[in-house]
Every structure is written in structure tokens, then in C-alpha cells.
Design a protein around this motif. Structure first.
Motif, PDB file in Angstrom:
ATOM      1  N   ILE A 150     -64.481 -51.126  53.431  1.00  0.00           N
ATOM      2  CA  ILE A 150     -63.908 -52.142  54.319  1.00  0.00           C
ATOM      3  C   ILE A 150     -63.595 -53.387  53.508  1.00  0.00           C
ATOM      4  O   ILE A 150     -64.439 -53.930  52.815  1.00  0.00           O
ATOM      5  CB  ILE A 150     -64.893 -52.483  55.463  1.00  0.00           C
ATOM      6  N   ASN A 151     -62.358 -53.851  53.613  1.00  0.00           N
ATOM      7  CA  ASN A 151     -61.916 -55.050  52.913  1.00  0.00           C
ATOM      8  C   ASN A 151     -62.326 -56.263  53.732  1.00  0.00           C
ATOM      9  O   ASN A 151     -61.919 -56.414  54.881  1.00  0.00           O
ATOM     10  CB  ASN A 151     -60.396 -54.993  52.742  1.00  0.00           C
ATOM     11  N   GLU A 152     -63.116 -57.149  53.130  1.00  0.00           N
ATOM     12  CA  GLU A 152     -63.589 -58.310  53.886  1.00  0.00           C
ATOM     13  C   GLU A 152     -63.040 -59.628  53.333  1.00  0.00           C
ATOM     14  O   GLU A 152     -63.654 -60.667  53.472  1.00  0.00           O
ATOM     15  CB  GLU A 152     -65.109 -58.336  53.922  1.00  0.00           C
ATOM     16  N   THR A 153     -61.841 -59.584  52.736  1.00  0.00           N
ATOM     17  CA  THR A 153     -61.233 -60.827  52.272  1.00  0.00           C
ATOM     18  C   THR A 153     -60.849 -61.675  53.471  1.00  0.00           C
ATOM     19  O   THR A 153     -60.636 -61.178  54.567  1.00  0.00           O
ATOM     20  CB  THR A 153     -59.982 -60.548  51.409  1.00  0.00           C
ATOM     21  N   GLU A 154     -60.756 -62.975  53.256  1.00  0.00           N
ATOM     22  CA  GLU A 154     -60.475 -63.897  54.360  1.00  0.00           C
ATOM     23  C   GLU A 154     -59.110 -63.680  54.999  1.00  0.00           C
ATOM     24  O   GLU A 154     -58.889 -64.071  56.127  1.00  0.00           O
ATOM     25  CB  GLU A 154     -60.595 -65.348  53.883  1.00  0.00           C
ATOM     26  N   GLU A 155     -58.185 -63.037  54.266  1.00  0.00           N
ATOM     27  CA  GLU A 155     -56.845 -62.842  54.805  1.00  0.00           C
ATOM     28  C   GLU A 155     -56.804 -61.826  55.947  1.00  0.00           C
ATOM     29  O   GLU A 155     -55.857 -61.780  56.708  1.00  0.00           O
ATOM     30  CB  GLU A 155     -55.871 -62.356  53.714  1.00  0.00           C
ATOM     31  N   ASN A 156     -57.825 -60.970  56.056  1.00  0.00           N
ATOM     32  CA  ASN A 156     -57.774 -59.963  57.113  1.00  0.00           C
ATOM     33  C   ASN A 156     -58.816 -60.260  58.190  1.00  0.00           C
ATOM     34  O   ASN A 156     -59.653 -61.139  58.058  1.00  0.00           O
ATOM     35  CB  ASN A 156     -57.918 -58.545  56.541  1.00  0.00           C
ATOM     36  N   ILE A 157     -58.755 -59.504  59.252  1.00  0.00           N
ATOM     37  CA  ILE A 157     -59.618 -59.742  60.416  1.00  0.00           C
ATOM     38  C   ILE A 157     -61.102 -59.560  60.074  1.00  0.00           C
ATOM     39  O   ILE A 157     -61.952 -60.266  60.611  1.00  0.00           O
ATOM     40  CB  ILE A 157     -59.186 -58.861  61.616  1.00  0.00           C
ATOM     41  N   MET A 158     -61.423 -58.626  59.158  1.00  0.00           N
ATOM     42  CA  MET A 158     -62.831 -58.424  58.789  1.00  0.00           C
ATOM     43  C   MET A 158     -63.375 -59.661  58.070  1.00  0.00           C
ATOM     44  O   MET A 158     -64.500 -60.080  58.306  1.00  0.00           O
ATOM     45  CB  MET A 158     -62.997 -57.189  57.901  1.00  0.00           C
ATOM     46  N   GLY A 159     -62.568 -60.249  57.191  1.00  0.00           N
ATOM     47  CA  GLY A 159     -63.000 -61.459  56.498  1.00  0.00           C
ATOM     48  C   GLY A 159     -63.202 -62.605  57.465  1.00  0.00           C
ATOM     49  O   GLY A 159     -64.162 -63.371  57.348  1.00  0.00           O
ATOM     50  N   GLN A 160     -62.316 -62.735  58.435  1.00  0.00           N
ATOM     51  CA  GLN A 160     -62.450 -63.776  59.449  1.00  0.00           C
ATOM     52  C   GLN A 160     -63.720 -63.560  60.267  1.00  0.00           C
ATOM     53  O   GLN A 160     -64.453 -64.504  60.566  1.00  0.00           O
ATOM     54  CB  GLN A 160     -61.218 -63.783  60.355  1.00  0.00           C
ATOM     55  N   CYS A 161     -63.990 -62.316  60.608  1.00  0.00           N
ATOM     56  CA  CYS A 161     -65.194 -61.986  61.362  1.00  0.00           C
ATOM     57  C   CYS A 161     -66.446 -62.320  60.556  1.00  0.00           C
ATOM     58  O   CYS A 161     -67.399 -62.898  61.083  1.00  0.00           O
ATOM     59  CB  CYS A 161     -65.175 -60.505  61.730  1.00  0.00           C
ATOM     60  N   MET A 162     -66.457 -61.961  59.264  1.00  0.00           N
ATOM     61  CA  MET A 162     -67.617 -62.258  58.402  1.00  0.00           C
ATOM     62  C   MET A 162     -67.843 -63.761  58.322  1.00  0.00           C
ATOM     63  O   MET A 162     -68.971 -64.238  58.440  1.00  0.00           O
ATOM     64  CB  MET A 162     -67.392 -61.685  56.993  1.00  0.00           C
ATOM     65  N   ASN A 163     -66.763 -64.535  58.135  1.00  0.00           N
ATOM     66  CA  ASN A 163     -66.905 -65.990  58.067  1.00  0.00           C
ATOM     67  C   ASN A 163     -67.422 -66.560  59.385  1.00  0.00           C
ATOM     68  O   ASN A 163     -68.251 -67.465  59.406  1.00  0.00           O
ATOM     69  CB  ASN A 163     -65.587 -66.649  57.682  1.00  0.00           C
ATOM     70  N   GLU A 164     -66.931 -66.045  60.482  1.00  0.00           N
ATOM     71  CA  GLU A 164     -67.366 -66.533  61.787  1.00  0.00           C
ATOM     72  C   GLU A 164     -68.838 -66.209  62.028  1.00  0.00           C
ATOM     73  O   GLU A 164     -69.597 -67.040  62.512  1.00  0.00           O
ATOM     74  CB  GLU A 164     -66.503 -65.888  62.879  1.00  0.00           C
ATOM     75  N   TYR A 165     -69.236 -65.013  61.646  1.00  0.00           N
ATOM     76  CA  TYR A 165     -70.614 -64.589  61.890  1.00  0.00           C
ATOM     77  C   TYR A 165     -71.605 -65.250  60.952  1.00  0.00           C
ATOM     78  O   TYR A 165     -72.652 -65.720  61.364  1.00  0.00           O
ATOM     79  CB  TYR A 165     -70.722 -63.063  61.794  1.00  0.00           C
ATOM     80  N   PHE A 166     -71.282 -65.313  59.648  1.00  0.00           N
ATOM     81  CA  PHE A 166     -72.232 -65.820  58.663  1.00  0.00           C
ATOM     82  C   PHE A 166     -72.053 -67.298  58.353  1.00  0.00           C
ATOM     83  O   PHE A 166     -72.930 -67.922  57.785  1.00  0.00           O
ATOM     84  CB  PHE A 166     -72.175 -64.986  57.383  1.00  0.00           C
ATOM     85  N   GLY A 167     -70.927 -67.889  58.671  1.00  0.00           N
ATOM     86  CA  GLY A 167     -70.750 -69.317  58.579  1.00  0.00           C
ATOM     87  C   GLY A 167     -70.352 -69.895  57.253  1.00  0.00           C
ATOM     88  O   GLY A 167     -69.569 -70.826  57.215  1.00  0.00           O
ATOM     89  N   HIS A 168     -70.885 -69.430  56.174  1.00  0.00           N
ATOM     90  CA  HIS A 168     -70.579 -69.962  54.845  1.00  0.00           C
ATOM     91  C   HIS A 168     -70.627 -71.488  54.812  1.00  0.00           C
ATOM     92  O   HIS A 168     -69.619 -72.143  54.594  1.00  0.00           O
ATOM     93  CB  HIS A 168     -69.247 -69.430  54.329  1.00  0.00           C
ATOM     94  N   GLY A 169     -71.805 -72.061  55.064  1.00  0.00           N
ATOM     95  CA  GLY A 169     -71.985 -73.492  54.973  1.00  0.00           C
ATOM     96  C   GLY A 169     -71.743 -74.247  56.244  1.00  0.00           C
ATOM     97  O   GLY A 169     -71.954 -75.441  56.297  1.00  0.00           O
ATOM     98  N   ILE A 170     -71.253 -73.596  57.280  1.00  0.00           N
ATOM     99  CA  ILE A 170     -71.055 -74.256  58.563  1.00  0.00           C
ATOM    100  C   ILE A 170     -71.979 -73.628  59.599  1.00  0.00           C
ATOM    101  O   ILE A 170     -72.607 -72.604  59.325  1.00  0.00           O
ATOM    102  CB  ILE A 170     -69.582 -74.147  59.026  1.00  0.00           C
ATOM    103  N   LYS A 171     -72.046 -74.216  60.763  1.00  0.00           N
ATOM    104  CA  LYS A 171     -72.886 -73.653  61.807  1.00  0.00           C
ATOM    105  C   LYS A 171     -72.385 -72.260  62.165  1.00  0.00           C
ATOM    106  O   LYS A 171     -71.203 -72.040  62.408  1.00  0.00           O
ATOM    107  CB  LYS A 171     -72.843 -74.536  63.057  1.00  0.00           C
ATOM    108  N   LYS A 172     -73.307 -71.319  62.189  1.00  0.00           N
ATOM    109  CA  LYS A 172     -72.949 -69.939  62.484  1.00  0.00           C
ATOM    110  C   LYS A 172     -72.746 -69.752  63.984  1.00  0.00           C
ATOM    111  O   LYS A 172     -73.428 -70.345  64.788  1.00  0.00           O
ATOM    112  CB  LYS A 172     -74.064 -69.008  62.022  1.00  0.00           C
ATOM    113  N   ASP A 173     -71.797 -68.892  64.330  1.00  0.00           N
ATOM    114  CA  ASP A 173     -71.543 -68.594  65.740  1.00  0.00           C
ATOM    115  C   ASP A 173     -72.610 -67.677  66.338  1.00  0.00           C
ATOM    116  O   ASP A 173     -72.683 -67.514  67.539  1.00  0.00           O
ATOM    117  CB  ASP A 173     -70.179 -67.946  65.927  1.00  0.00           C
ATOM    118  N   ASN A 174     -73.444 -67.056  65.484  1.00  0.00           N
ATOM    119  CA  ASN A 174     -74.468 -66.150  66.004  1.00  0.00           C
ATOM    120  C   ASN A 174     -75.825 -66.830  66.132  1.00  0.00           C
ATOM    121  O   ASN A 174     -76.815 -66.179  66.413  1.00  0.00           O
ATOM    122  CB  ASN A 174     -74.595 -64.924  65.093  1.00  0.00           C
ATOM    123  N   SER A 175     -75.882 -68.155  65.965  1.00  0.00           N
ATOM    124  CA  SER A 175     -77.169 -68.879  66.013  1.00  0.00           C
ATOM    125  C   SER A 175     -77.634 -69.047  67.433  1.00  0.00           C
ATOM    126  O   SER A 175     -76.892 -69.194  68.356  1.00  0.00           O
ATOM    127  CB  SER A 175     -77.038 -70.258  65.385  1.00  0.00           C
TER     128      SER A 175
END
Length: 95
Positions: free
Chosen positions: A70-95
């Protein structure tokens, strides 16, 4: 069981004889298995199992994605999902 050695257990008390091998190969409970079946089950575990840790969730999901291709680069939906879920320095949506 604490006083039973492993060979006695395997020959006399193992009522679910080789259940893991049978499960990995999709065999029924009463199926007879062979050394070849054992080899195939070991190969399945070696090539098809990925272990993840809940306290290392981001790394675990990354490993699952690599394993599944699975490609998880930010350009695709999986990358967007990973960023949304894990946050990468911002408040996570799963908190």
C-alpha cells in the motif's frame, strides 16, 4: 500439566493435534497432516505474518502497508488517511 514432559503431552494429551498447522493450511479438524504440510505452514508464517505493537501503532501500520504494497505517500488517499489518523505533530483525529 506442570509435571508432564513435552513428548508425553504431544503423544497423549494433545487433543487438538497440530491445530495451528491445520488452520494455517485451511484443513479440517480431523485431517491427517504430513511433514510437507508442516513445511508449508512454517513457510506461511515466515512469509505472510507481520507483527504490530499497539504502543508503536504508526510504525506497525507502516509495516502492514509495506507488506501489503500500500502506497502511503501524502499525494494519495492512504497518505492523507495516515496523516489524519497519526497527526504528525498536530492534534490527532483519533484522540
Amino acid at each position: 500439566w506442570k509435571d508432564m514432559d513435552i513428548l508425553y503431552w504431544a503423544e497423549n494429551a494433545n487433543e487438538h493435534s497440530n491445530m495451528l498447522v491445520k488452520t494455517l493450511l485451511g484443513l479440517g479438524r480431523n485431517a491427517e497432516i504430513t511433514e510437507e504440510d508442516l513445511t508449508m505452514a512454517i513457510r506461511t508464517i515466515h512469509y505472510r505474518f507481520v507483527i504490530g505493537l499497539t504502543d508503536e501503532m504508526e510504525e506497525s501500520v507502516r509495516r502492514f502497508n509495506v507488506f501489503l504494497g500500500i502506497n502511503e505517500t501524502e499525494e494519495n488517499i492512504m497518505g492523507q488517511c495516515m496523516n489524519e489518523y497519526f497527526g504528525h505533530g498536530i492534534k490527532k483525529d483519533n484522540s
